[in-house]
Design a protein around this motif. Structure first.
Motif, PDB file in Angstrom:
ATOM      1  N   SER A 195      -4.997  -4.132   5.318  1.00 34.06           N
ATOM      2  CA  SER A 195      -5.880  -2.991   5.566  1.00 34.06           C
ATOM      3  C   SER A 195      -5.190  -1.900   6.373  1.00 34.06           C
ATOM      4  O   SER A 195      -5.560  -0.729   6.290  1.00 34.06           O
ATOM      5  CB  SER A 195      -7.150  -3.451   6.300  1.00 34.06           C
ATOM      6  N   ARG A 253      -3.295   0.178   3.489  1.00 33.47           N
ATOM      7  CA  ARG A 253      -4.015   0.765   2.359  1.00 33.47           C
ATOM      8  C   ARG A 253      -4.462   2.167   2.731  1.00 33.47           C
ATOM      9  O   ARG A 253      -5.520   2.386   3.320  1.00 33.47           O
ATOM     10  CB  ARG A 253      -5.212  -0.104   1.980  1.00 33.47           C
ATOM     11  N   THR A 268      -5.751   1.671  -4.057  1.00 34.88           N
ATOM     12  CA  THR A 268      -6.697   0.760  -3.420  1.00 34.88           C
ATOM     13  C   THR A 268      -7.694   1.566  -2.594  1.00 34.88           C
ATOM     14  O   THR A 268      -7.435   2.703  -2.194  1.00 34.88           O
ATOM     15  CB  THR A 268      -5.971  -0.240  -2.506  1.00 34.88           C
ATOM     16  N   GLN A 291     -10.339   0.831   0.735  1.00 33.76           N
ATOM     17  CA  GLN A 291     -10.682  -0.121   1.778  1.00 33.76           C
ATOM     18  C   GLN A 291     -12.023   0.257   2.380  1.00 33.76           C
ATOM     19  O   GLN A 291     -12.182   1.348   2.921  1.00 33.76           O
ATOM     20  CB  GLN A 291      -9.601  -0.097   2.866  1.00 33.76           C
ATOM     21  N   TRP A 351     -12.672  -4.630  -0.219  1.00 33.51           N
ATOM     22  CA  TRP A 351     -11.719  -3.647  -0.723  1.00 33.51           C
ATOM     23  C   TRP A 351     -11.641  -3.741  -2.240  1.00 33.51           C
ATOM     24  O   TRP A 351     -12.159  -4.679  -2.846  1.00 33.51           O
ATOM     25  CB  TRP A 351     -10.334  -3.845  -0.100  1.00 33.51           C
TER      26      TRP A 351
END
Length: 673
Positions: free
Chosen positions: A419, A422, A430, A432, A438
């Motif tokens: 995380s 991202r 991606t 989150q 996610w």
């Protein structure tokens, strides 16, 4: 396929693959048909010492990393192998069968005829991937039963597989992966009482013959331009270091280093994604890079560091001064950093899993961990330390870093999680919502042939569970319908038109007419992308993914019908197996609505699907849900690794309309707590 269709397909392949790849493949086939490879081979083994100064972990560090529970798990795995079974592709145990079906047939003859069964079942035990568990167990315990088992299997392989005869010599990539495993095992077991001078000499001769099998057909690996070339280059590089006094050592080293540098430069794109568009093969590439980094550092003067085991071996410091290690150029360093970042971002840290993207045939060439095959934390940890200067929080996944000698790398960031990396606007695409929630939207600029038709496929993750599943592979070479069918967009979490795939399938491993899926916009809590795979039908597909909260995701699909002709639009979601309830379609405020609920491991999924159309009354709606092939043999399956498929829920909504159509899928996730 008619003659005219074959000509069109051949011209498309020439255009999309390029004259170099097509020409190299033709050259390889000419070598087969002319008998060139058989005439030019040399089956006489060279007598040369095995001198591979591979740095090994200290036993105390290995035991500390494993812990008491980990050591017990490792011993169980090694004992299983010693008793005659291994876990092919990370699946259930099967016998270690090293005798090929055709041990007296030259590999060139076998290469030109179809194999009656899936050849990977013959190749997998002969890769010697199980030897890594024996080596790990021996280094941790000193139990001589483990090297004894290795040498027993090695001698069986030697007896059953004469040089260049049988199925285990047909693929130079398989030969290369076996060469690397043999070299590793030779270095690890060198100090064992089971490792006699005669056995070590036989191993050295085998490595030399393996390398000599690879060299003539590098042309085929270049035609494939994928893991074949990378693995074969790594094998030649390894052979040169393991047999520095061999007459061909310098040549192997030069060839291996040349194509390693080429692969790391050209097979990783600007986003960090590996050329095969596969998380499984991305792991293979990073492990190859870690291996080359390790053996390149095995310079003159490096000795084995194995406390508690005899260390009076001779010739442990071979002269490798004639070999250089210049593959790691600034561009290669940058690419490997990008590649480590790409996989790091796709890791679900809670489960250790990643999206089941692209071809997944269970390849795991350095299983230097107790973690199961689907746990990517070991390689993410090692690659991040080696190429990013980052590390995950410590855990059971740290052992692989010991083996690749990167556990003490100087770090810029410690205890990072996916995380943290991202970031919107940075590939992979991606989104989150929280540490436990996610998504990954499949966008790609295709610069090489895709393995799957998966544009705008969505992987949604919540509390360590993959909520929308990428189907995987299952098998390449099984009888129809299981001859690699899950590559189709029809089985992915996306929208298809008129039952057609996004690309044109031209072979078991070849898609043509490829197009890109381009990210259009990234904003706080939202990403959008589109593709034109159905432009031949006058249809454009755009998808918007929004994280409204960590437990509420909205996916909007717009199908723009540019020609106003009737089409059938199919929205598909592949979901985990479980208790479910499927509601009826209802017209609410001029929109069609349907509810679906599913019991999850951590709670419940409530899925609401809405159909948007200019004239809702003019469309035709149908919904099907399949499980484990009950209404269609290919639907309702998820394949986590090769030859394994487990039941899943395939939910498909079809809309027939001559207008623009929109789907809105809202995922409401609720915790049992």
């Amino acid at each position: 396929m008619s003659l005219s269709q074959r000509i069109v397909t051949a011209l498309k392949a020439l255009r999309e693959l390029g004259p170099t790849q097509v020409g190299l493949l033709a050259l390889y086939k000419l070598g087969l048909k002319s008998g060139h490879y058989r005439r030019s081979e040399n089956t006489q083994a060279q007598t040369t010492p095995f001198n591979f100064p591979l740095p090994l972990p200290e036993r105390e560090k290995l035991l500390s990393s494993l812990g008491a529970g980990g050591l017990s798990v490792l011993r169980q795995a090694a004992d299983e192998i010693a008793s005659g079974q291994f876990r092919a592709f990370g699946g259930p145990p099967v016998p270690i069968q090293l005798a090929p079906p055709s041990p007296q047939t030259h590999w060139t003859k076998l290469e030109t005829r179809p194999h009656p069964t899936d050849i990977k079942h013959v190749w997998e035990p002969a890769r010697f991937g199980w030897a890594f568990h024996l080596g790990r167990a021996w280094l941790a315990t000193g139990d001589e039963a483990y090297p004894a088992a290795f040498w027993r299997y090695f001698e069986t392989f030697q007896a059953e597989n004469p040089p260049f005869l049988g199925e285990n010599w047909t693929s130079a990539q398989e030969v290369g992966l076996r060469l690397i495993a043999l070299a590793w095992a030779g270095a690890v077991f060198r100090q064992s009482e089971q490792t006699t001078p005669v056995r070590l000499a036989t191993l050295a001769a085998a490595i030399g013959l393996h390398a000599s099998r690879i060299v003539p057909t590098v042309v085929y690996a270049r035609a494939q331009n994928n893991n074949h070339l990378l693995a074969e280059a790594a094998a030649l590089y390894t052979a040169a270091l393991a047999l520095p006094d061999h007459p061909q050592s310098a040549s192997w080293h030069q060839t291996g280093q040349k194509w390693l540098a080429w692969c790391f430069k050209h097979q990783i794109d600007s986003s960090g994604e590996y050329i095969q568009h596969s998380t499984n093969y991305h792991r293979l590439m990073l492990q190859t890079a870690l291996w080359i980094k390790l053996v390149s550092g095995a310079k003159k003067g490096v000795r084995y560091q194995v406390s508690g085991i005899r260390s009076d071996s001779s010739n442990l410091t071979p002269d490798t001064s004639h070999l250089t290690h210049s593959y790691l150029t600034p561009i290669v360093r940058e690419n490997l950093s990008l590649a480590a970042h790409w996989l790091f971002c796709l890791l679900d840290f809670e489960s250790g899993k990643v999206p089941n993207l692209g071809p997944n045939d269970g390849a795991y060439i350095f299983p230097l961990t107790n973690q199961p095959i689907e746990d990517y934390r070991p390689v993410v940890q090692a690659a991040a330390r080696a190429f990013l200067g980052y590390s995950l929080p410590p855990g059971a996944w740290d052992e692989m870093s010991l083996w690749f000698n990167v556990e003490n790398q100087r770090l810029k960031v410690e205890a990072a999680t996916p995380s943290d990396l991202r970031i919107l606007g940075i590939y992979p695409t991606t989104l989150q919502a929280s540490e436990q929630s996610w998504a990954y939207l499949r966008t790609i600029r295709l610069r090489s042939r895709p393995g799957h038709a998966d544009l705008l496929n969505l992987d949604l993750w919540w509390h360590g569970q993959n909520i929308t599943l990428d189907p995987g592979t299952f098998q390449y070479n099984a009888p129809p319908p299981w001859d690699n069918p899950l590559t189709s967009a029809l089985h992915h979490n996306t929208v298809t038109v008129d039952g057609l795939d996004q690309f044109t399938r031209a072979g078991r491993f070849l898609y043509l007419d490829r197009v890109d899926a381009l990210r259009v916009k990234s904003a706080s809590g939202s990403i959008s992308a589109r593709h034109y795979a159905y432009s031949r039908l006058g249809v454009r597909h755009a998808r918007i993914v929004t994280a409204l909260t960590p437990d509420h995701w909205r996916i909007e699909d717009e199908l723009l019908n540019l020609r106003n002709k009737p089409h059938t639009y199919r929205l598909h979601w592949l979901l985990p197996d479980g208790e479910y309830a499927l509601g009826e379609w209802k017209m609410v405020n001029g929109e069609w609505l349907m509810d679906f609920s599913l019991k999850l491991a951590q709670g419940w999924l409530k899925l609401k699907i809405t159909i948007l159309a200019i004239q809702p009354s003019n469309i035709k709606l149908s919904t099907t849900i399949a499980r484990a092939g009950d209404i269609d043999p290919l639907r309702g399956w998820f394949s986590p690794t090769y030859t394994v498929k487990v039941p899943a829920l395939s939910l498909a909504v079809e809309v027939q309309s001559a207008e623009n159509v929109g789907f809105v899928s809202e995922f409401f996730l609720t915790d049992d707590k």
